[in-house]
Scaffold this motif. Structure first.
Motif, short mmCIF file in Angstrom:
data_model
loop_
_atom_site.label_atom_id
_atom_site.label_comp_id
_atom_site.label_asym_id
_atom_site.label_seq_id
_atom_site.Cartn_x
_atom_site.Cartn_y
_atom_site.Cartn_z
N UNK A 85 4.60 -19.18 17.67
CA UNK A 85 4.64 -19.31 19.36
C UNK A 85 3.81 -20.50 19.76
N UNK A 86 2.55 -20.30 19.17
CA UNK A 86 1.30 -21.68 19.55
C UNK A 86 2.16 -23.02 19.57
N UNK A 87 2.85 -22.99 18.18
CA UNK A 87 3.46 -24.18 17.68
C UNK A 87 4.63 -24.59 18.59
N UNK A 88 5.59 -23.87 18.81
CA UNK A 88 6.80 -24.34 19.51
C UNK A 88 6.68 -24.43 20.82
N UNK A 89 5.41 -23.64 21.37
CA UNK A 89 5.21 -23.77 23.09
C UNK A 89 4.41 -25.21 23.12
N UNK A 109 13.48 -29.84 23.95
CA UNK A 109 14.64 -29.76 23.16
C UNK A 109 15.37 -28.30 23.82
N UNK A 110 14.58 -27.21 23.59
CA UNK A 110 15.31 -25.95 24.31
C UNK A 110 15.90 -26.14 25.46
N UNK A 111 15.03 -26.70 26.30
CA UNK A 111 15.49 -26.48 27.62
C UNK A 111 16.90 -27.54 27.88
N UNK A 112 16.68 -28.47 27.34
CA UNK A 112 18.21 -29.42 27.39
C UNK A 112 19.18 -28.77 26.82
N UNK A 113 19.13 -28.06 25.68
CA UNK A 113 20.17 -27.46 24.92
C UNK A 113 20.64 -25.96 25.79
N UNK A 114 19.76 -25.12 25.85
CA UNK A 114 20.14 -24.00 26.35
C UNK A 114 19.53 -23.66 27.64
N UNK A 115 18.66 -24.10 28.40
CA UNK A 115 18.01 -23.65 29.73
C UNK A 115 17.21 -22.96 29.80
N UNK A 116 16.58 -22.61 28.60
CA UNK A 116 15.41 -21.72 28.64
C UNK A 116 14.27 -22.26 27.35
N UNK A 117 13.35 -21.76 27.62
CA UNK A 117 12.08 -22.34 26.69
C UNK A 117 11.32 -21.35 26.02
N UNK A 146 13.06 -12.13 14.12
CA UNK A 146 14.35 -12.74 14.92
C UNK A 146 15.55 -11.95 14.50
N UNK A 147 15.50 -11.26 13.44
CA UNK A 147 16.55 -10.56 12.95
C UNK A 147 16.74 -9.40 13.56
N UNK A 148 15.36 -8.84 14.04
CA UNK A 148 15.37 -7.56 14.58
C UNK A 148 15.62 -7.61 16.00
N UNK A 149 15.21 -8.86 16.79
CA UNK A 149 15.60 -9.00 18.12
C UNK A 149 17.05 -9.39 18.39
N UNK A 150 17.68 -9.90 17.39
CA UNK A 150 18.96 -10.68 17.27
C UNK A 150 18.95 -11.77 18.63
N UNK A 151 17.63 -12.33 18.64
CA UNK A 151 17.43 -13.51 19.77
C UNK A 151 16.79 -14.86 19.11
N UNK A 152 16.94 -15.65 19.69
CA UNK A 152 16.03 -16.99 19.14
C UNK A 152 14.81 -17.19 20.04
N UNK A 153 13.76 -18.00 19.38
CA UNK A 153 12.62 -18.10 20.36
C UNK A 153 12.76 -18.48 21.60
N UNK A 154 13.63 -19.27 22.21
CA UNK A 154 13.85 -19.82 23.49
C UNK A 154 14.32 -18.32 24.01
N UNK A 164 19.19 -30.81 14.55
CA UNK A 164 20.09 -30.39 14.10
C UNK A 164 21.59 -30.43 14.81
N UNK A 165 22.73 -30.07 14.53
CA UNK A 165 23.88 -30.13 15.49
C UNK A 165 23.56 -29.36 16.76
N UNK A 166 24.02 -30.20 17.69
CA UNK A 166 23.79 -29.50 18.94
C UNK A 166 24.40 -28.04 19.18
N UNK A 167 25.48 -27.72 18.48
CA UNK A 167 26.17 -26.51 18.83
C UNK A 167 25.50 -25.40 17.77
N UNK A 168 24.67 -25.60 17.15
CA UNK A 168 23.91 -24.57 16.08
C UNK A 168 22.59 -24.41 16.64
N UNK A 169 22.60 -22.91 17.25
CA UNK A 169 21.34 -22.43 17.54
C UNK A 169 20.39 -21.99 16.32
N UNK A 170 21.14 -21.64 15.33
CA UNK A 170 20.52 -21.19 14.32
C UNK A 170 19.77 -22.55 13.46
#
Length: 346
Positions: free
Chosen positions: A104-108, A117-125, A60-68, A18-24
């Motif tokens: 989580x098993x899938x994305x890790x 991909x997450x580390x490159x874009x956001x510095x966390x995994x 994700x809506x409850x936490x207001x956070x993304x998987x990384x 997706x576009x690099x600017x879009x976490x969603x």
């Protein structure tokens, strides 16, 4: 269409980037990839896939956070919200946990490329925040509901009556009945499983700064009943909260235990033959008393542990304190006791 990475020899995310600017957009791509993975490698039905995706999106809506950004603390808060506020059934909560664990098993998994991909874009995994906690669930079966206060009192009164009757008749089993009556009080008053109670040693009681008035019985050091392979057995310290039970143990240790031939050994609950009281023996004596009283045959010694949690929570004790006392990894597991006890443990 984007295929799985094993064939393309590149991160799945690179093919569906997706576009690099879009976490969603990155999160949406993760879910799309997970859906294809379930469909092609696990042969899951569309309804199952859709339900799991909805659960992950709700989390994700409850936490207001993304998987990384997710952490075990996010999971604890959500499970407590589901159990205490929304009053979801334990089986429903376990289903939600399973969906999150699978995602989580899938994305890790490194071969899907999402961590890179997450580390490159956001510095966390992403990390696995949802370990399989079913073994710690005290309500995995029908025989683990909390005993009501009335049931507990009737049970203890009957156990004490058996001691008095044996002593009145000069029965040789009086010592064993006294010991067993004390065992059941310890299981309830310190929130133990039968195997934890069986493993207790005389030196496991210790003073505690929060209850100095209880002396050497201020806390109980408990060896966890389940051991993780390759790791030393876990221990927890349970602060004494019921002075009447401390009195019962103090009397047993001073007047009854020394009368066993093996009183110089470490076992808190010795037997006439010089061994340690076994879990099965605790269960058998519990079942005999339960059946004599005509109580629910589904009840087991674990129901005394469940009652300990339920009654403390109903009395307004903090959930986190009860969680620490019983050694649960998740507060939601402990909170289940309050939900199942509301209707009849007063």
């Amino acid at each position: 269409m984007c295929g799985d990475v094993s064939a393309a020899k590149r991160p799945e995310s690179a093919a569906c980037r997706p576009p690099r600017s879009s976490a969603q957009a990155l999160f949406d791509a993760m879910l799309d990839g997970w859906s294809r993975h379930q469909r092609t490698t696990q042969r899951c039905k569309s309804a199952t896939i859709g339900l799991r995706e909805d659960i992950v999106r709700r989390f994700a809506r409850f936490t207001g956070a993304y998987p990384w950004q997710w952490s075990p603390e996010h999971l604890d808060l959500w499970l407590s919200h589901l159990t205490v506020e929304l009053r979801r059934a334990p089986s429903t909560v376990r289903g939600y946990q399973s969906a999150l664990r699978f995602f989580c098993e899938y994305v890790t998994a490194p071969y899907h490329g999402w961590t890179r991909e997450c580390e490159t874009r956001f510095g966390s995994v992403p990390v696995q925040i949802c370990q399989d906690d079913r073994a710690a669930d005290p309500f995995a079966g029908p025989g683990r509901r909390p005993m009501t206060r009335e049931e507990v009192q009737r049970f203890f009164d009957h156990a004490d009556d058996q001691v008095e009757e044996a002593m009145r008749r000069g029965h040789k089993g009086a010592l064993a009945r006294y010991r067993d009556a004390t065992v059941f009080k310890v299981v309830y008053a310190w929130g133990l499983s039968g195997s934890e109670a069986s493993a207790l040693d005389i030196g496991d009681f210790q003073p505690h700064a929060d209850v100095p008035e209880l002396g050497r019985f201020g806390a109980l050091s408990v060896r966890a009943s389940r051991r993780t392979q390759g790791l030393p057995q876990r221990r927890r310290t349970v602060v004494s909260t019921m002075p009447w039970a401390v009195d019962a143990v103090r009397e047993y240790v001073a007047e009854v235990r020394p009368r066993y031939r093996t009183s110089l050994s470490q076992a808190l609950w010795p037997t006439e033959r010089g061994g340690r009281l076994r879990t099965r023996e605790i269960e058998d004596r519990f079942a005999a008393y339960r059946d004599t009283l005509g109580l629910d045959r589904a009840l087991t010694p674990y129901c005394l542990r469940s009652a300990y949690m339920a009654h403390l929570l109903m009395d307004g004790v903090a959930l986190t304190f009860v969680q620490e006392q019983v050694g649960h990894r998740l507060p939601a597991t402990t909170a289940s006791c309050a939900r199942l006890a509301d209707g009849g443990s007063g």
